[in-house]
Design an enzyme around this catalytic site. Sequence first.
Site, PDB file in Angstrom:
ATOM      1  N   ASP A 142      39.878  52.139  92.001  1.00  0.00           N
ATOM      2  CA  ASP A 142      40.023  50.726  91.651  1.00  0.00           C
ATOM      3  C   ASP A 142      41.067  50.022  92.499  1.00  0.00           C
ATOM      4  O   ASP A 142      41.175  48.804  92.452  1.00  0.00           O
ATOM      5  CB  ASP A 142      40.375  50.596  90.167  1.00  0.00           C
ATOM      6  N   ASP A 447      39.326  52.957  75.578  1.00  0.00           N
ATOM      7  CA  ASP A 447      38.774  54.220  75.100  1.00  0.00           C
ATOM      8  C   ASP A 447      38.671  54.243  73.578  1.00  0.00           C
ATOM      9  O   ASP A 447      37.607  54.536  73.020  1.00  0.00           O
ATOM     10  CB  ASP A 447      39.623  55.388  75.610  1.00  0.00           C
TER      11      ASP A 447
END
Length: 760
Positions: A142, A447
Site C-alpha cells: 500500500d 478486522d
Amino acid sequence: METHRKNSVVGNILHTCHPCRRTIPYRIYAIFHTCGIIALMYHHVHSLVTANNTLITCLLLLSDIVLAFMWATTTSLRLNPVHRTECPEKYAAKPEDFPKLDVFICTADPYKEPPMMVVNTALSVMAYEYPSDKISVYVSDDGGSSLTFFALIEAAKFSKQWLPFCKKNNVQDRSPEVYFSSESHSRSDEAENLKMMYEDMKSRVEHVVESGKVETAFITCDQFRGVFDLWTDKFSRHDHPTIIQVLQNSETDMDNTRKYIMPNLIYVSREKSKVSPHHFKAGALNTLLRVSGVMTNSPIILTLDCDMYSNDPATLVRALCYLTDPEIKSGLGYVQFPQKFLGISKNDIYACENKRLFIINMVGFDGLMGPTHVGTGCFFNRRAFYGPPYMLILPEINELKPYRIADKSIKAQDVLSLAHNVAGCIYEYNTNWGSKIGFRYGSLVEDYYTGFMLHCEGWRSVFCNPKKAAFYGDSPKCLVDLVGQQIRWAVGLFEMSFSKYSPITYGIKSLDLLMGLGYCNSPFKPFWSIPLTVYGLLPQLALISGVSVFPKASDPWFWLYIILFFGAYAQDLSDFLLEGGTYRKWWNDQRMLMIKGLSSFFFGFIEFILKTLNLSTPKFNVTSKANDDDEQRKRYEQEIFDFGTSSSMFLPLTTVAIVNLLAFVWGLYGILFCGGELYLELMLVSFAVVNCLPIYGAMVLRKDDGKLSKRTCFLAGNLHVGSYCVKLLRPQVTSPLRLIHNNNTSGWFKRKKHNMNESV
C-alpha cells in the site's frame, strides 16, 4: 458433551469439540456476582438520594456502571467456552482434489515493515506442505515502494532453491530467517550453501533499503527492469498508478531441478489518488479480493500481516479439517488462528500477547457463534464476502463471482488488464464494496468490524488453537509504539460503538444476547478510561482531605466492595492461568490495562471526538516492526519500561501516579498516627502505587533514554500542585468532597481538627 465431525468421503474424524471444565463453576459465580452488582447499584442510588453533593456520587455511580457493563460483556464469554482439536494427519484427498488457496499479505511502509520481513512471511506460506500449484500469494504494497518490489523479485528467485529444500528435508521452520538462526538447522553442504544464498539476498535487499533506491546494478532480471521506470519523480505513496506484476507463475515456473512446480507470487500496489478515499487496510484487502478474483479466484483465502510468518507447514490442512467438512462448510465463514509473538520478554512486560483478546475471549466466542476476526492468521471462505449464507449478493461483473472457475492464465493480457481496472481508485464508486461485499468500511478496526458483520449476516466461525503455534509475529518493544497502536485501535472501536451497527443495538438484535454482549467487550473497552480516571483520582483526593467516599470498615457495605473486587480479580487470574498464562504475566496484563486506560483510551476518545466534529481526519499509523535500537531492545529484555521520547500521552498517567503516591503517604500517616477507618481508600491507593512502581522509577531513579521526560514530570506535578493551590486560595468555600454527607467524615480527620482547635 463432546462432538465429532467426520469427513463424509473418507469417514475420518477430522476435528472434535468439548466444553471447558470451568463452565459450571463460572456460571455459579456469575449468579453471585450479579447479585453483588445489584446490591452495589442499590447502595449507590440510596447514597445519591441522601448525599448533600451529587457530583461525587454520580461519578462513582457512572464508574461502577461502566465496570458492571464490562464485567457483563466478559461474563457472556465465560458461560459456554469450548476447546477444539484437529486431526490433520487424517485428512485424505487426492492432490487434484485439494482446494486452491489465495494468500493476502499486507504491507505499507518499507522502513517500519522491513522488506525482508515481508519476504520471510511470503516464503513461509509458499512452502506449505501442500500442492504448490494450488497456492497463490498476493502481496499488497500500500506504500507503492520499489524497495518492497525489489525484495519480492529476490524472494521469487530464492524460492526456487528454498521450497525444494524444505519439502525434501521436511523442514518445519519454513521462514528462512527463523530456520537459519536456529541452533537445530542442518549443517549439510546444501544447507550451508542455501544459507549463503539467503545472506547474499538479505544483504542486497537491506543495502537497497538503506540507500532508499534500487540501483540498476542490482536489477538482474531483465523481465522486470522496465517496471522500475514506473517509479518516477511524481510517484508518491499517496498518489500513484496501479502496479500488478506476476513475479512467479505456477503454469511455467519450476525449481532449478525441474522437479517442483512453484506457486504463484503476485505483487499488487493499487492505484491511489489524494482526491479518492482509500479506506486504509480494508481498502487494500478489498483490492486483493477483486484482483485475486480476476486472476485465480480460489475458494479459500488466508489473510496475513507482513510480520506474521507461518510456523507450521501443516496449518492449511488444519484449516481444511473445518472448511471442507460437509456438515458445517456451507455456513462456515472463516477459521481464525490466534496471534502469537516471538521475542516476548519473559513476563511480557507490555502484555503484548493480548491473551485475553486472542485466546481467552476466543474460547468463549467459539462456544457461541465463533471467534471474532483479528486481522491476520485467518482462513476465509471466499463466498462469505458476498452476502449471507442464504443469499448471494452478486458483484458488478461476472469475473468476480465467488464460484467462478478461473481457467485463464494469470499472465493473459485481458486478465491483467481487468485486474488493473478493478484495482483502480474509483472502481468502488456506486458499488456494494465495503458495505455489503468484501471487508467492511466505517472503522479503523476493519478486522473486528468485518467479523462482526459476517456473524450478523448468519455466518459462523471456528477458533483453531493448536499446541504448535500456526503463526508467529512481531510486537512493539517500546511503550510509545504500543500506546500509539492502541490509540488507533481505540478510535476504530469508538467508531464501531457509536455507529448504526453498534454491537449493543444492532448486534444484540441480529445475534443472540450472549454473542451481542460478547461483541461489546472490545468496542466498549476504551470506556475503561472512565473508571480508571475516577478511581485513580477521586478516592485519592478524598484520602488527602481526610474524607471517606467508600463505606467504613464498620459498615456492612464495606464487605461488598471487598468481595466484588477480589472476586473479579480472582476470576480474571484463573482465566489467565487456565489458558497457559502465569501470575507475573497476568499482573503485567492488568497493569497495562491501567496504563492504556490513562493514555491510549483517553487520547483515543479525544481523537474520536475531534474526528466526529470534523476537526481532524482519521490516520492509520503503521506500527513499526523494525527493531534497530539495541539499547531499547536490551531494556525490553531486562523488562525495564521504555517511555521513549517526550510525549503528552503519558501526562495523565504520570499525574495519577503522583497523586496516588502522595495519597498513600498521607493516608498511611493518618491511619498509623491518628486512627480512622479509611481502609478501602488506602487499599485502593496501595494497589495503584504498586502498579505505578515502574513509573516512579522512570521519573526519579533512571538516567537512560527510556525514562520519563522531565517535561512530562514537571507538567504532571504542576497539575497536582495547581489543584491544591486553588483549594488553598478559596478557604471560604467548602470542598465538594466534604459535602458527600456529614457522617462520612473519618474519625482521624475529626480528631486532627479537634486537636488543632485546642492548640489555638
